[in-house]
Design an enzyme around this catalytic site. Structure first.
Site, PDB file in Angstrom:
ATOM      1  CE  LYS A  20      -4.201  -1.762   2.138  1.00 28.35           C
ATOM      2  NZ  LYS A  20      -5.078  -1.671   3.296  1.00 28.35           N
ATOM      3  CE  LYS A  28      -5.343  -8.867  -1.681  1.00 30.74           C
ATOM      4  NZ  LYS A  28      -5.634  -8.381  -0.392  1.00 30.74           N
ATOM      5  CE  LYS A  62     -13.176  -4.307   0.170  1.00 26.51           C
ATOM      6  NZ  LYS A  62     -12.849  -3.849   1.500  1.00 26.51           N
TER       7      LYS A  62
HETATM    8  P1  TYM Z   1     -10.731  -6.032   3.575  1.00 27.88           P
HETATM    9  O1  TYM Z   1     -11.725  -4.946   3.732  1.00 27.88           O
HETATM   10  O2  TYM Z   1      -9.636  -5.842   2.585  1.00 27.88           O
HETATM   11  O3  TYM Z   1     -11.458  -7.381   3.171  1.00 27.88           O
HETATM   12  C1  TYM Z   1     -12.567  -7.891   3.894  1.00 27.88           C
HETATM   13  C2  TYM Z   1     -12.456  -9.402   3.989  1.00 27.88           C
HETATM   14  O4  TYM Z   1     -12.389  -9.978   2.674  1.00 27.88           O
HETATM   15  C3  TYM Z   1     -11.287 -10.882   2.598  1.00 27.88           C
HETATM   16  N1  TYM Z   1     -10.779 -10.879   1.228  1.00 27.88           N
HETATM   17  C4  TYM Z   1     -10.680 -11.973   0.446  1.00 27.88           C
HETATM   18  N2  TYM Z   1     -10.986 -13.274   0.672  1.00 27.88           N
HETATM   19  C5  TYM Z   1     -10.764 -14.143  -0.346  1.00 27.88           C
HETATM   20  N3  TYM Z   1     -10.285 -13.778  -1.563  1.00 27.88           N
HETATM   21  C6  TYM Z   1      -9.962 -12.497  -1.836  1.00 27.88           C
HETATM   22  N4  TYM Z   1      -9.495 -12.148  -3.030  1.00 27.88           N
HETATM   23  C7  TYM Z   1     -10.156 -11.519  -0.797  1.00 27.88           C
HETATM   24  N5  TYM Z   1      -9.959 -10.170  -0.719  1.00 27.88           N
HETATM   25  C8  TYM Z   1     -10.331  -9.807   0.524  1.00 27.88           C
HETATM   26  C9  TYM Z   1     -10.280 -10.334   3.591  1.00 27.88           C
HETATM   27  O5  TYM Z   1      -9.364 -11.319   4.000  1.00 27.88           O
HETATM   28  C10 TYM Z   1     -11.174  -9.847   4.702  1.00 27.88           C
HETATM   29  O6  TYM Z   1     -11.486 -10.912   5.571  1.00 27.88           O
HETATM   30  N6  TYM Z   1      -7.645  -5.489   7.464  1.00 27.88           N
HETATM   31  C11 TYM Z   1      -8.952  -5.987   7.077  1.00 27.88           C
HETATM   32  C12 TYM Z   1     -10.097  -5.338   7.820  1.00 27.88           C
HETATM   33  C13 TYM Z   1     -10.005  -5.423   9.312  1.00 27.88           C
HETATM   34  C14 TYM Z   1     -10.222  -6.594  10.103  1.00 27.88           C
HETATM   35  C15 TYM Z   1     -10.083  -6.160  11.447  1.00 27.88           C
HETATM   36  C16 TYM Z   1     -10.510  -7.910   9.804  1.00 27.88           C
HETATM   37  C17 TYM Z   1      -9.754  -4.387  10.173  1.00 27.88           C
HETATM   38  N7  TYM Z   1      -9.809  -4.828  11.454  1.00 27.88           N
HETATM   39  C18 TYM Z   1     -10.219  -7.066  12.511  1.00 27.88           C
HETATM   40  C19 TYM Z   1     -10.649  -8.802  10.863  1.00 27.88           C
HETATM   41  C20 TYM Z   1     -10.501  -8.384  12.192  1.00 27.88           C
HETATM   42  C21 TYM Z   1      -9.150  -5.669   5.602  1.00 27.88           C
HETATM   43  O7  TYM Z   1      -8.576  -4.762   5.066  1.00 27.88           O
HETATM   44  O8  TYM Z   1     -10.110  -6.425   4.986  1.00 27.88           O
END
Ligand code: TYM
Length: 341
Positions: free
Chosen positions: A122, A202, A205
């Site tokens: 990032k 992967k 977004k």
């Molecule tokens: P974020 O917002 O990027 O994504 C949300 C969830 O989607 C999963 N994910 C995927 N799973 C499978 N294949 C993919 N291509 C894929 N892209 C995204 C992510 O693993 C996530 O579970 N840091 C986290 C948000 C967060 C969080 C937390 C999660 C903040 N605090 C505490 C758990 C616990 C994030 O950016 O997810």
């Protein structure tokens, strides 16, 4: 009765997870994480959060963020997060997250943060700042402020989860037992859904190319177009081999998750199906699977959803405040304003 009081009388374990309200939610988010969020509501105290404080660690437009956090909340409701059974709220409305994050930052080594691959990716793309660097500490605080036992996420969050576990252990050994060491819950199939254009990276977004992903709210024709353009390989055989055939294997994963049939059975049935036909089959399964989500999303009213989120935040504050009293005390502060112990 407040949620906090309900959890006290039950012995159920707590799950926590979060999603950033940046960009549109795609089938990777859904298959890797959100489907598990919905399933886990039955056996656990489930707490889910739109992590809007995390979203401001990259350049953003405040007006667009205000809209996308509400849309993210609506989408979570549309996929089946049920505010009657789960706690759902915006992270920025529960200040205990930031408070615990500060405390945890004092026991976090810079080396651990320097090793975070998501920070490097990032920072290269959007530029660095202190919030982006300490992002994983806030994430640990999200989980620990609710004393969560388990965290449903996709496998791109594994490194962050390891830090959360490490900080729980470090805090417990330095100040006395406080936090459960949270387990990661990741699905066997779907933990990493790949880009439709480059199946070795992967689905994301933040990818500049919208053709790499299918959004939960995409129209059926858009979904068909995206799958039609999905990159496969130069062979003709449908076979599950993520190393050698990442594109076809990704499509098999997606089809399996949307049909409930095993990858092996699908590979067997489609062994000699032409790629073009196979992609159309996957597209139709996804169109059908996403249709109830689109319908549910359209039926939701913004004001009603805002009210649900306020109620969630009030309950989450109450709950987090209960947990923070003992954390503050362990660190040498007062448990609550005006309390001496
Ligand atoms: P974020 O917002 O990027 O994504 C949300 C969830 O989607 C999963 N994910 C995927 N799973 C499978 N294949 C993919 N291509 C894929 N892209 C995204 C992510 O693993 C996530 O579970 N840091 C986290 C948000 C967060 C969080 C937390 C999660 C903040 N605090 C505490 C758990 C616990 C994030 O950016 O997810």
């Amino acid at each position: 009765m407040f949620f906090f009081e309900e959890t006290k009388v039950s012995d159920r374990k707590t799950v926590f997870s979060g999603i950033q309200p940046t960009g549109d939610i795609h089938i990777g988010n859904y298959l890797g994480a959100l489907r598990n969020w919905v399933k886990l509501q039955d056996g656990f105290d489930a707490i889910y959060c739109v992590v809007d404080l995390h979203a401001i660690t990259v350049p953003y437009d405040p007006v667009a963020l205000h809209r996308s956090r509400l849309d993210t909340a609506k989408l979570l409701l549309a996929v089946g997060v049920d505010p009657g059974r789960s706690l759902l709220y915006f992270q920025s409305q529960v200040p205990q997250h930031a408070e615990l994050s500060w405390m945890l930052s004092t026991i976090t080594s810079l080396g651990a943060l320097n090793r975070m691959t998501q920070f490097k990716e990032k920072a290269n793309k959007a530029g660095e700042n202190l919030g982006l660097f300490s992002y994983p500490v806030l994430m640990a605080a999200d989980i620990l402020v609710h004393k969560a036992h388990a965290v449903p996420v996709g496998d791109d969050q594994t490194q962050h989860l390891e830090l959360a576990r490490d900080l729980a252990e470090r805090f417990n050994s330095r100040f006395g037992d406080e936090f459960p060491v949270p387990e990661q819950i990741t699905p066997d199939v779907g933990a990493r859904i790949m880009s439709l254009k480059d199946p070795t990276s992967k689905m994301s977004k933040s990818d500049d190319d919208v053709n790499t992903r299918v959004l939960l709210l995409d129209e059926p024709d858009t979904i068909r177009r995206r799958f039609k353009g999905a990159v496969t390989d130069s062979e003709t055989e449908i076979r599950y081999d993520p190393e050698k055939k990442p594109g076809v294997s990704n499509l098999l994963d997606i089809l399996s998750l949307f049909t409930g049939r095993s990858v092996d059975a699908l590979a067997q049935d489609n062994r000699s199906t032409q790629y073009g036909h196979f992609k159309a089959t996957v597209a139709e399964a996804v169109v059908e699977g996403l249709s109830p989500i689109r319908t549910a999303f359209k039926a939701l009213d913004d004001e009603e959803v805002s009210r649900i989120m306020v109620k969630g935040a009030l309950d989450a504050r109450m709950r987090a405040e209960g947990e923070m009293a003992s954390v503050r005390k362990k660190l040498g502060f007062d448990a609550r304003l005006g309390s001496e112990g």
